[in-house]
Motif scaffolding. Sequence first.
Motif, mmCIF file in Angstrom:
data_model
loop_
_atom_site.group_PDB
_atom_site.id
_atom_site.type_symbol
_atom_site.label_atom_id
_atom_site.label_comp_id
_atom_site.label_asym_id
_atom_site.label_seq_id
_atom_site.Cartn_x
_atom_site.Cartn_y
_atom_site.Cartn_z
ATOM 1 N N ILE A 183 0.328 -1.098 -0.262
ATOM 2 C CA ILE A 183 0.313 0.004 -0.380
ATOM 3 C C ILE A 183 0.932 1.560 -0.175
ATOM 4 N N SER A 184 0.730 1.599 -1.175
ATOM 5 C CA SER A 184 1.737 3.439 -1.728
ATOM 6 C C SER A 184 1.293 4.518 -0.621
ATOM 7 N N GLY A 185 -0.292 4.485 -0.589
ATOM 8 C CA GLY A 185 -0.433 5.636 -0.148
ATOM 9 C C GLY A 185 -1.973 5.700 0.012
ATOM 10 N N ILE A 186 -2.698 6.279 0.903
ATOM 11 C CA ILE A 186 -4.449 6.520 0.407
ATOM 12 C C ILE A 186 -5.135 8.236 0.184
ATOM 13 N N ILE A 217 2.449 -7.553 4.635
ATOM 14 C CA ILE A 217 2.097 -6.029 3.591
ATOM 15 C C ILE A 217 3.679 -5.094 3.744
ATOM 16 N N ILE A 218 3.859 -4.651 2.523
ATOM 17 C CA ILE A 218 4.967 -3.814 2.379
ATOM 18 C C ILE A 218 4.353 -2.597 2.658
ATOM 19 N N TYR A 219 4.226 -1.026 3.635
ATOM 20 C CA TYR A 219 3.664 0.611 3.899
ATOM 21 C C TYR A 219 4.359 0.333 3.799
ATOM 22 N N ARG A 224 0.359 8.670 7.388
ATOM 23 C CA ARG A 224 -0.948 8.886 8.198
ATOM 24 C C ARG A 224 -1.710 7.805 8.216
ATOM 25 N N ILE A 225 -2.170 8.311 7.168
ATOM 26 C CA ILE A 225 -4.179 6.978 6.614
ATOM 27 C C ILE A 225 -3.671 5.196 6.615
ATOM 28 N N VAL A 226 -2.419 5.155 6.206
ATOM 29 C CA VAL A 226 -1.835 3.966 5.781
ATOM 30 C C VAL A 226 -1.030 2.830 7.070
ATOM 31 N N ASN A 227 -0.280 3.844 7.553
ATOM 32 C CA ASN A 227 0.275 3.786 8.518
ATOM 33 C C ASN A 227 -1.108 2.840 9.980
#
Length: 454
Positions: A183-186, A217-219, A224-227
């Motif tokens: 997940i690269s970003g939201i 999962i590599i994130y 902030r939202i992904v974390n």
Amino acid sequence: MRIHFIAIGGSAMHNLAIALKQKGHDVSGSDDAIYEPSRSRLAKYDILPEKMGWYPENITADIEAVILGMHARDDNPELLRAREAGLKIYSYPEYIYEQSKDKIRVVVGGSHGKTTITSMILHVLKESGQDFDYLVGAQLEGFETMVKLSDAGVIIIEGDEYLTSPIDRRPKFHVYQANIGVISGIAWDHINVFPTFDNYVEQFKIFLQTIIPGGTIIYNQEDRIVNKIVQESGASVSKIGYSATEYSVSDGITILHVGEKNIPILVFGKHNLYNIEAAHGVCSKLGISDGQFYSAISSFKGASKRLELLGKNADTVVYKDFAHSPSKLKATIEAVKEQFPERELVAVIELHTFSSLNRDFLKEYKGSMDPADVPVVFISKETFEQKKMNAYGEHEVKEAFGNSQLNFFNNNEILVKFLSSINYKGKNLLLMSSGNFGGMDLTVMADTALGKGG
């Protein structure tokens, strides 16, 4: 196998059709309109439909699989006939999963950077001599198709969050059941499908649950939202966060600082430094050493339509970019400004997608063009008409972007005159759109800018 594609002309669909033809399958297809480059590429492999349209007689008893594209409607005559006949019907994500369920599946998700991260992984694996399959959302240099299916033990998949098919409303990346997810970003997108931000974020929470138990999962841990959603997720997976590598910019070249090594790269922008580390995390899981990774990534030229160089001289550089959502727009403008801090930037965005034109979503663009010295927004009058949306004008756009200096155009010819009147000496030009600026010839525009910049 005998396989029939309904809506074969789409970018992913026609590439999957070609990949299956190359594997020796008997492939046919239909569509109501097919444009370039799909048309020429299907013709090259002798799978271009003889005539456009939907014909129930195309659906015959010997067909073993029907693959349904998103462009088709749920009342498509061929789809209805296939259902009546009891044929096996797949969306292309379902078919990709079916063909890769015994492989290690890497699924790259996120609101931005998916194509670039996937392309980076493919580039590194290829440079390292690895065998792999893939599904990517852009035509890449050195790769004949956007899809490859073989006997390789791993497949790299760009995990789009848009819907799977007209009869399957799941986001595509929920279908693949990743072994390794990214997940690269939201940042909210696809308002026509996900009407609220919370509803959009929920799709990424579900994605985490679709990763197979014991997977990874590599994130982006700096998002902030992904974390938050990764840390709160109860999915039984390993969680590996990444941040951007240390870097500097010298004479228009971005240099990575990895340990004691300084590694010049061909791409630039903070967003690409995050993309590199996402790709690094995946490649490490696939057995690529740090030395192999950074040696290979130094020759990565970028993904198609992402900060694509149209031309340059001593005083001016002209780029085009696929950026259209607020987060991509802001990241792309900041990247060019950082790479050329001494130059002014003329930045042009065409609002073209349903989400970007939606009045309720428009305010998400607030502040996104502030770093540009000459910010320009273009909306073709015809786009509103084609999408059956109520038009709005300069006042609403300036208010939404929160930028009184913004230049607004809804006429292609006037836009071209404005851009052609600028003296580009000491300025760069950035053209951003998922459309075509109402038919503007970008090559001519680039030549005009370079002629006025040197």
